[in-house]
Design a protein around this motif. Structure first.
Motif, mmCIF file in Angstrom:
data_model
loop_
_atom_site.group_PDB
_atom_site.id
_atom_site.type_symbol
_atom_site.label_atom_id
_atom_site.label_comp_id
_atom_site.label_asym_id
_atom_site.label_seq_id
_atom_site.Cartn_x
_atom_site.Cartn_y
_atom_site.Cartn_z
ATOM 1 N N ALA A 260 0.803 -1.223 0.000
ATOM 2 C CA ALA A 260 0.000 0.000 0.000
ATOM 3 C C ALA A 260 0.831 1.266 0.000
ATOM 4 N N SER A 316 -6.186 -5.760 -4.550
ATOM 5 C CA SER A 316 -6.160 -4.323 -4.260
ATOM 6 C C SER A 316 -5.105 -3.619 -5.114
ATOM 7 N N VAL A 327 -10.087 -4.315 -0.520
ATOM 8 C CA VAL A 327 -9.574 -3.811 0.756
ATOM 9 C C VAL A 327 -10.501 -4.214 1.894
ATOM 10 N N THR A 331 -9.363 -6.915 4.888
ATOM 11 C CA THR A 331 -9.422 -6.424 6.271
ATOM 12 C C THR A 331 -10.346 -7.293 7.108
ATOM 13 N N GLU A 501 -9.745 2.103 5.021
ATOM 14 C CA GLU A 501 -9.652 2.684 3.677
ATOM 15 C C GLU A 501 -8.529 3.713 3.527
ATOM 16 N N PHE A 504 -5.090 2.334 2.583
ATOM 17 C CA PHE A 504 -4.947 1.835 1.216
ATOM 18 C C PHE A 504 -5.284 2.902 0.174
#
Length: 652
Positions: A260, A316, A327, A331, A501, A504
């Motif tokens: 990320a 992602s 994402v 998670t 969020e 990422f």
């Protein structure tokens, strides 16, 4: 600097301080751990829950350990820290009964709590240097948990765990050297700004691969997974729940940081991650189907579920700005997997606590007449298999939809989608295999009777008093969270996933209708595959005359077939060859010079000493304590690592 930011290093140091108190308490530990450790864990959970409202925050220790240490808290880090603290709390409460008669309790709790502090440090790290320092402390402390029983099997598994930890950490350190040289920093926020503009992508990929190596080993990615099925069966159940549920997530977090921040939306990085994710997912599921040991099956399951999480990481990257679903899926699956494995490993601990056995043929039928154990195993099955109504269905649906979405994008742009269609089927088949091995466990424990009627009577006699009320409450509470989260996904799980969020760089949240016909179809395919594998393969092929058979080919064992021979035979031989060659050359030169200077000199032959040894392992004499053996091994690994580092620096 604010009060909330000062609390970040406190979160890391408090468990370490608690571990030292447990160590010095010594024989007085029984009364201490009965209430103080679980209560302290509960207070840590509450503190973390409150601290989440202050995010984002940061605290730096400039100059500490040379480069300084830094800690920060944001949405994803808060989720991981809170999840870890909840797991440690549940394990501590269950451990009151499980460890009531265990030896070396003060040592266990010392490293148990140091591991917690170091793991929180990993999640809170603001730079890769701090992350690596905490990561290595976590690895060494958790190695002691694997070796706790000090049986031959435990010591062998601990050595494997340590080898992967040390070698992985040193390779990661090489990657950090390169990143520091390339960017002048390993601060995560600064790397995020500098990495996209770096022109030499090949060098960046090499640095990223080296840095990721140690993280991949810790999370159990294929082919660095062999420590995982070996370590879980021999470690205490309370430690296994942590190894599987949260310590593997420390490795995942390192991969997330690279993906990320350094390789954001990098398709090449995403494709490599997807390839490893597919192999890890499928291999772990196959190993789980073949396993006949309760905790080993759960360990193989962890490997497979890590593959599912890595699929979300890969997607992602590939989906770029449209990666919200991936994402959310990765998670939530990290959260779900931790909850599932806390439930299942504590249930396995309850079985072992009563029977001191884990082989399916020996424990078969134990769960009959024990409602809490039945519910725990059933909810674990429900969640892991991704059956609608459980929380696992939500995260797996998001992950599956991310693959489907990328296939549609490729088809619309006229690009080949066949590799990703194959990945989708591997995803669905692996989900089916998950149901197959979980059905195998559940039916063996809770439906079938033991082949020995007398043993079954012993099992039935334990009904009603196979665990304390406190342990039963922990098991039942963890199990009931699985359908509760699954049925309130829009209110609970979606909101939790949204907190991740910003990490990422997701700009638009994902809104998924989980119970459309298309999404239910994917779940139905996996369920159908799982039932078919159980009925057509597990029952007729992996069983004979009511006995579960271990039919996994021994030659496919990577550790015994490749890694140990390489480390213990091939490398020592090459080292001895190099050492003898270097030792012989001066003598050859001397003989040659003598032959030139003196006509009648007898240059003869060079005879290297027959007893020269180089890195050869020998059986320790009887009576040598296992910890001494493992400490010698750790020193050897450390020395080898120093040599590798020096060679690397010389080449640079």
């Amino acid at each position: 600097m604010t009060l909330s930011s000062i609390l970040l290093p406190v979160l890391v140091l408090l468990p370490v301080l608690g571990g030292l108190i447990c160590w010095f308490a010594g024989k007085g530990l029984r009364a201490l751990t009965s209430w103080v450790v679980p209560t302290a864990e509960l207070l840590l959970v509450i503190l973390l829950a409150i601290l989440g409202f202050a995010a984002p925050i940061r605290f730096d220790f400039p100059g500490v350990c040379g480069l300084g240490l830094g800690f920060t808290l944001d949405g994803l880090r808060w989720i991981l820290c809170l999840m870890g603290s909840v797991l440690w709390f549940g394990s501590a409460v269950f451990g009151q009964e499980y460890l009531a008669h265990a030896e070396h309790k003060s040592r266990y709790y010392l490293y148990y709590l140091i591991t917690e502090g170091a793991t929180l440090g990993v999640f809170l790290a603001a730079d890769l240097y701090t992350l690596l320092v905490c990561f290595e402390v976590m690895s060494v402390a958790s190695w002691t948990l694997v070796a706790h029983e000090e049986t031959p099997g435990a010591m062998k598994a601990a050595d494997s765990y340590l080898a992967f930890a040390v070698i992985g950490g040193l390779v990661t350190l090489m990657g950090l050297f390169m990143l520091q040289d390339m960017f002048g920093t390993v601060d995560i926020a600064r790397l995020q700004a500098l990495a996209p503009g770096y022109e030499n992508r090949t060098r960046l990929y090499v640095a990223g691969a080296l840095t990721a190596f140690g993280f991949c080993a810790k999370c159990g990615m294929w082919p660095l997974h062999t420590w995982l099925p070996a370590a879980h069966p021999v470690a205490p159940a309370t430690a296994s729940a942590l190894l599987s549920g949260i310590i593997t997530k420390a490795g995942i977090f390192g991969i997330l940081v690279l993906s990320a921040k350094v390789f954001l939306h990098d398709a090449a990085w995403g494709n490599v991650m997807l390839a490893f994710a597919m192999v890890t997912m499928f291999t772990g599921a196959v190993l789980g189907v073949f396993s006949t040991n309760l905790k080993r099956t759960l360990a193989c399951s962890s490997m497979s579920q890590i593959g599912f999480i890595l699929t979300g990481v890969a997607m992602s990257e590939l989906l770029g700005e449209e990666s919200a679903g991936a994402v959310h899926g990765l998670t939530l699956h990290m959260l779900n997997h931790s909850l599932f494995k806390l439930t299942l490993f504590l249930a396995a601990g309850a079985v072992f606590m009563n029977l001191h056995e884990l082989e399916l043929n020996r424990i078969r039928g134990f769960g009959r007449g024990k409602p809490i154990l039945i519910v725990s195993l059933l909810m674990g099955l429900w969640g892991l298999a991704g059956i609608p109504g459980g929380s696992g269905y939500i995260s797996k649906t998001l992950l599956h939809e991310s693959i489907v979405e990328y296939i549609e994008i490729l088809e619309q742009s006229g690009r080949a989608a066949l590799p990703y269609e194959a990945a989708e089927w591997i995803f669905l088949i692996s989900g089916g295999l998950t149901l197959a091995y979980m059905l195998k466990l559940f039916i063996a424990l809770c439906v079938e009777k033991n082949a020995d009627p007398r043993r079954q009577k012993e099992f039935d006699a334990k009904n009603g008093h196979w665990c304390t009320r406190v342990s039963g409450a922990v098991l039942l509470g963890c199990a009931l969270l699985i359908p509760l989260l699954g049925c309130t996904a829009y209110l609970s799980m979606d909101r939790l996933a949204a907190l991740a969020e910003p990490f990422f760089h997701v700009e638009e949240s994902a809104h998924v209708d989980y119970f459309t016909l298309g999404n239910l179809k994917g779940g139905a395919i996996s369920i159908g595959i799982g039932l078919a594998v159980y009925l057509l393969f597990v029952r007729p092929v992996l069983m004979r005359r009511g006995e579960y058979l271990d039919r996994w080919p021994a030659f496919l064992n990577l550790e015994d077939g490749l890694y140990r021979p390489l480390l213990l035979k091939v490398l020592p031989f090459l080292g001895a060859l190099a050492a003898r060659t270097v030792g012989t050359l001066p003598e050859l030169i001397r003989k040659g010079l003598c032959a030139l200077l003196y006509q009648n000199n007898d240059n003869g032959y060079v005879h290297p000493k027959e007893n020269d040894r180089f890195t050869v392992y020998e059986q320790l004499p009887e009576g040598t304590r296992g910890y001494g053996a493992s400490l010698n091994f750790s020193l050897l690994m450390f020395s080898m690592g120093l040599v590798i580092i020096l060679v690397f620096l010389f080449l640079q």
